[in-house]
Design an enzyme around this catalytic site. Structure first.
Site, PDB file in Angstrom:
ATOM      1  N   ASP A  88      -1.695  26.763 -14.757  1.00 58.26           N
ATOM      2  CA  ASP A  88      -2.973  26.081 -15.273  1.00 58.26           C
ATOM      3  C   ASP A  88      -2.883  25.642 -16.140  1.00 58.26           C
ATOM      4  O   ASP A  88      -3.306  24.698 -16.594  1.00 58.26           O
ATOM      5  CB  ASP A  88      -3.982  27.279 -15.063  1.00 58.26           C
ATOM      6  N   GLY A 141       1.142  -1.305  -0.130  1.00 57.80           N
ATOM      7  CA  GLY A 141      -0.289   0.166   0.259  1.00 57.80           C
ATOM      8  C   GLY A 141       0.847   1.337   0.119  1.00 57.80           C
ATOM      9  O   GLY A 141       2.547   1.464   0.223  1.00 57.80           O
ATOM     10  N   PRO A 142      -0.559   2.494  -0.715  1.00 58.09           N
ATOM     11  CA  PRO A 142       0.723   3.721  -0.368  1.00 58.09           C
ATOM     12  C   PRO A 142       1.295   3.728   1.146  1.00 58.09           C
ATOM     13  O   PRO A 142       1.072   3.358   1.932  1.00 58.09           O
ATOM     14  CB  PRO A 142      -0.176   5.269  -0.309  1.00 58.09           C
ATOM     15  N   PRO A 143       2.601   4.787   1.268  1.00 54.99           N
ATOM     16  CA  PRO A 143       3.126   5.477   2.921  1.00 54.99           C
ATOM     17  C   PRO A 143       1.923   5.944   3.543  1.00 54.99           C
ATOM     18  O   PRO A 143       1.292   6.467   2.810  1.00 54.99           O
ATOM     19  CB  PRO A 143       3.792   6.152   2.230  1.00 54.99           C
ATOM     20  N   HIS A 151     -11.901  31.290 -12.022  1.00 50.89           N
ATOM     21  CA  HIS A 151     -11.892  29.553 -10.766  1.00 50.89           C
ATOM     22  C   HIS A 151     -13.124  29.590 -10.370  1.00 50.89           C
ATOM     23  O   HIS A 151     -14.248  28.672 -10.895  1.00 50.89           O
ATOM     24  CB  HIS A 151     -10.937  29.707 -10.543  1.00 50.89           C
ATOM     25  N   THR A 165       2.425  -1.091   8.560  1.00 50.83           N
ATOM     26  CA  THR A 165       3.128  -1.602  10.273  1.00 50.83           C
ATOM     27  C   THR A 165       2.438  -1.730  11.297  1.00 50.83           C
ATOM     28  O   THR A 165       2.242  -2.119  12.001  1.00 50.83           O
ATOM     29  CB  THR A 165       4.003   0.199  10.539  1.00 50.83           C
ATOM     30  N   HIS A 167      -8.455  36.695 -10.652  1.00 41.60           N
ATOM     31  CA  HIS A 167      -8.375  35.542 -11.058  1.00 41.60           C
ATOM     32  C   HIS A 167      -8.688  34.373 -10.273  1.00 41.60           C
ATOM     33  O   HIS A 167      -9.418  33.211 -10.727  1.00 41.60           O
ATOM     34  CB  HIS A 167      -6.298  34.905 -10.658  1.00 41.60           C
ATOM     35  N   GLU A 168      -8.992  34.204  -8.692  1.00 39.61           N
ATOM     36  CA  GLU A 168      -9.393  32.984  -8.438  1.00 39.61           C
ATOM     37  C   GLU A 168     -10.903  33.527  -8.512  1.00 39.61           C
ATOM     38  O   GLU A 168     -11.286  32.579  -8.440  1.00 39.61           O
ATOM     39  CB  GLU A 168      -9.529  33.723  -6.577  1.00 39.61           C
ATOM     40  N   GLY A 190      -1.134   2.432   6.726  1.00 39.59           N
ATOM     41  CA  GLY A 190      -0.991   2.197   8.202  1.00 39.59           C
ATOM     42  C   GLY A 190      -0.932   0.401   8.247  1.00 39.59           C
ATOM     43  O   GLY A 190      -1.450  -0.662   8.864  1.00 39.59           O
TER      44      GLY A 190
END
Length: 644
Positions: free
Chosen positions: A494, A196-198, A422, A203, A418-419, A201
């Site tokens: 973007d 599984g990814p780091p 979006h 361990t 700009h925001e 859980g």
């Protein structure tokens, strides 16, 4: 530190003792010539004499009357000396030759060699980390035997991976009652690989196995097998399995097994290095001529692609248990586990937090709860509130607010439009995720951010959703261009992400009618970048040119679509931008009210409660937008929301 201090004290005391022992017979005595000694005897100045073969020691009185020691060598067989001393009434003693003990003589002769050996042992212990058994014991296994009292973790402490827990539970039941499975011809599995990814859980799940199993549990890291000496790792593997056989049935847990289980033949020197010998010994111990009945090997890794195929075949790691990133229900359960010892305010909703953290691993959620508790303590609150969790979530995702950063009014206005661009495009696209929050407060490398929160976890994306994502990415530049008539570097990321998304739609996902359902290019793992990249290889120049044309058309179509939305709702674009300039942060309720021409709740409503008169932190923001250097930070796959 105490052990080293005691060691040096023992060495110091031993050296002082040896020095005193060898130097004492020669101290505080005047070396005297034989003729001088005879004169003093005849003059009656000698008080005592002890004769030892060719040496006489004793005391004499000098001219001032002071008593001193003397030491003189005499000729062999000088019989007249004894009579002369007696005639002068000197007290005469005769002493036989000193017999040095055999052990002491051996110690004296071998002392330099023993000292060199002791120094060699000391440095070998330092290089081997004080390995078990001393300098000659660094081939012993470093596996730690855990019992039920050693940091006990149970399945109640593990959430979000029910399928993995079920797989592990079957192994534990097999160890407790083998007849339940063997009566039907089943065999106990020899190995189980947690993949599984780091931070998901793996361990922790292994620690839960130790807490639930009523059998011995050995824990070791894959790096503990790798040493500078060839053969040491293989010796430790043999010793580990020998210890395990004595405690069978038992479980051995190897964390980060990729440190010693990488594909053979990939190293320098034709594959005859220490790591590959260690792997060979592991393969033999797991499924060789000798039987290891009752010994189950559990390993964990986040890089199964680099493991040797022989390690993954049946008979060795019989089953692979995937521990993925938790889904919505799993995140809710994980948050509840980590919140057991945290006093929560009534406005905290774990389901809302779980919905706003898609892609978070168990470690990320644990860090989120910890950051929220630290934020509440910073403002002297008695309980952790929803605002603390929002602040912690944004801090984990984007970093701390940079309110001390000086931004001119012109740059602030550019960031606001700009925001707002979006946000407005995302509001009018039906397939886009709802906008959760927008802010122009600098965070990390971003000058402003827009966050979209998905209503549910997405495991795949349709074509219309991806087209809407490209349109939203184009909204930032269009907001600046339509109102301010300028182009800045803030939209560089973007464009980069929109171009990559459009290219994947055309070359990887078959979402283009012109190119058809084909894959153009090969996915390769880039070890230095730590991720997979797509290279357009083995395609003609004509095909590559056609791909570029189709990608450009796809981007331009969505650019024009976003432009039409902003032109049709220009008044709302101005309202959002002005509200951002004035209030800096707007959440989803505030955005709706501003678009209707009303005051935001954040300002006109009640302040959020703070403890003991301190000012509470402002509502946090979310995803990453315009970077300080003109770039934008790209969020990782699975992260919450859409980075503007």
């Amino acid at each position: 530190m105490s052990k080293n201090l005691i060691l040096w004290l023992v060495i110091g005391v031993t050296m002082m003792s040896l020095f005193n022992m060898f130097s004492a017979p020669m101290s505080r005595a005047d070396k005297m010539a034989y003729s001088t000694f005879i004169e003093k005897v005849d003059g009656g100045m000698v008080e005592s004499a002890t004769i030892k073969e060719n040496q006489v020691i004793g005391q004499y009185r000098d001219t001032s009357g002071e008593i001193k020691n003397y030491d003189v060598n005499i000729p062999a067989n000088d019989a007249s000396l004894s009579q002369r001393l007696i005639d002068q009434h000197v007290v005469v003693n005769v002493k036989e030759k000193d017999e040095v003990p055999f052990i002491l003589s051996v110690l004296i002769s071998w002392f330099p060699m023993l000292l060199l050996i002791a120094v060699w042992v000391f440095f070998m212990r330092q290089m081997q980390g004080g390995g078990k058994g001393g300098a000659m014991g660094f081939g012993k296994s470093k596996a730690k035997l855990l019992n039920e009292h050693t940091a006990r973790v149970t399945f109640e402490d593990v959430a979000g991976c029910d399928e993995a827990k079920q797989e592990v539970t079957e192994v534990i039941e097999f160890l407790r009652d083998p007849s339940k499975f063997t009566r039907l011809g089943g065999k106990i599995p020899k190995g189980m690989l947690l993949v599984g990814p780091p931070g998901t859980g793996k361990t922790l799940l292994a620690r839960a196995i130790a807490g639930e199993a009523e059998v011995p549990f050995f824990s070791i890291s894959g790096s503990d097998f790798v040493e500078m000496f060839v053969g040491v790792g293989a010796s430790r593997v043999r010793d580990m399995f020998e210890q395990a056989k004595k405690h069978a049935p038992c479980i051995i847990f190897v964390d980060e097994i990729d440190a010693m289980g990488r594909h053979r033949g990939a190293g320098i020197g034709g594959g005859n290095d220490e790591r590959e010998q260690t792997l060979n010994q592991m393969l033999v111990e797991m499924d060789g001529f000798e039987s290891n009945e009752g010994v189950i090997l559990v390993a964990a890794t986040n890089r199964p692609d680099v493991l040797d195929p022989a390690l993954l075949r049946p008979g060795r790691f019989d089953r692979q248990v995937v521990v993925p990133r938790p889904d919505l229900l799993g995140r809710d359960q994980i948050l509840k586990v980590h919140m057991r010892k945290v006093p929560l305010a009534s406005d905290v909703d774990t389901k809302e937090l779980a919905r706003g953290t898609p892609g978070f691993s168990g470690a990320d959620l644990a860090n989120l709860v910890n950051e929220a508790a630290l934020n509440a303590a910073r403002y002297d609150r008695d309980k952790v509130t929803r605002a603390d969790f929002e602040t912690a979530k944004d801090k984990v995702m984007m970093g701390t607010e940079r309110r001390s950063m000086l931004i001119s009014d012109d740059q602030k206005e550019t960031t606001a439009y700009h925001e707002a661009g979006h946000t407005l495009v995302a509001k009018y696209l039906k397939n886009a995720d709802p906008v959760h929050k927008v802010s122009i407060i600098p965070r990390g490398q971003a000058l402003g951010i827009t966050m979209q929160m998905p209503e549910e976890d997405r495991f795949n994306h349709d074509k219309e959703y991806l087209r809407d994502q490209i349109s939203i990415m184009m909204g930032g530049r269009l907001g600046e261009e339509l109102v301010l008539g300028q182009m800045t570097t803030g939209a560089s990321n973007d464009f980069e992400r929109a171009t990559q998304l459009a290219r994947n739609m055309v070359t990887q996902w078959g979402m283009s009618d012109e190119m058809g359902p084909m894959v153009y290019g090969e996915r390769e793992h880039e070890p230095f970048l730590g991720r997979e990249i797509t290279r357009q290889t083995n395609i003609s120049e004509e095909t590559a040119r056609k791909i570029d044309i189709v990608v450009r058309q796809l981007i331009e179509e969505n650019y024009d679509r976003a432009k039409k939305i902003l032109e049709d709702h220009m008044d709302q674009l101005h309202l959002l931008a002005k509200a951002l300039i004035k209030y800096e942060t707007l959440d989803t309720t505030d955005i709706d009210r501003v678009m209707e021409g009303k005051e935001p709740v954040l300002v006109s409503g009640s302040e959020k409660p703070a403890g003991k008169g301190k000012t509470p932190p402002e509502e946090p923001t979310a995803k990453v937008d315009i970077g300080e250097s003109g770039k934008e930070n790209k969020p990782s796959d699975g992260e919450a929301g859409q980075a503007s």
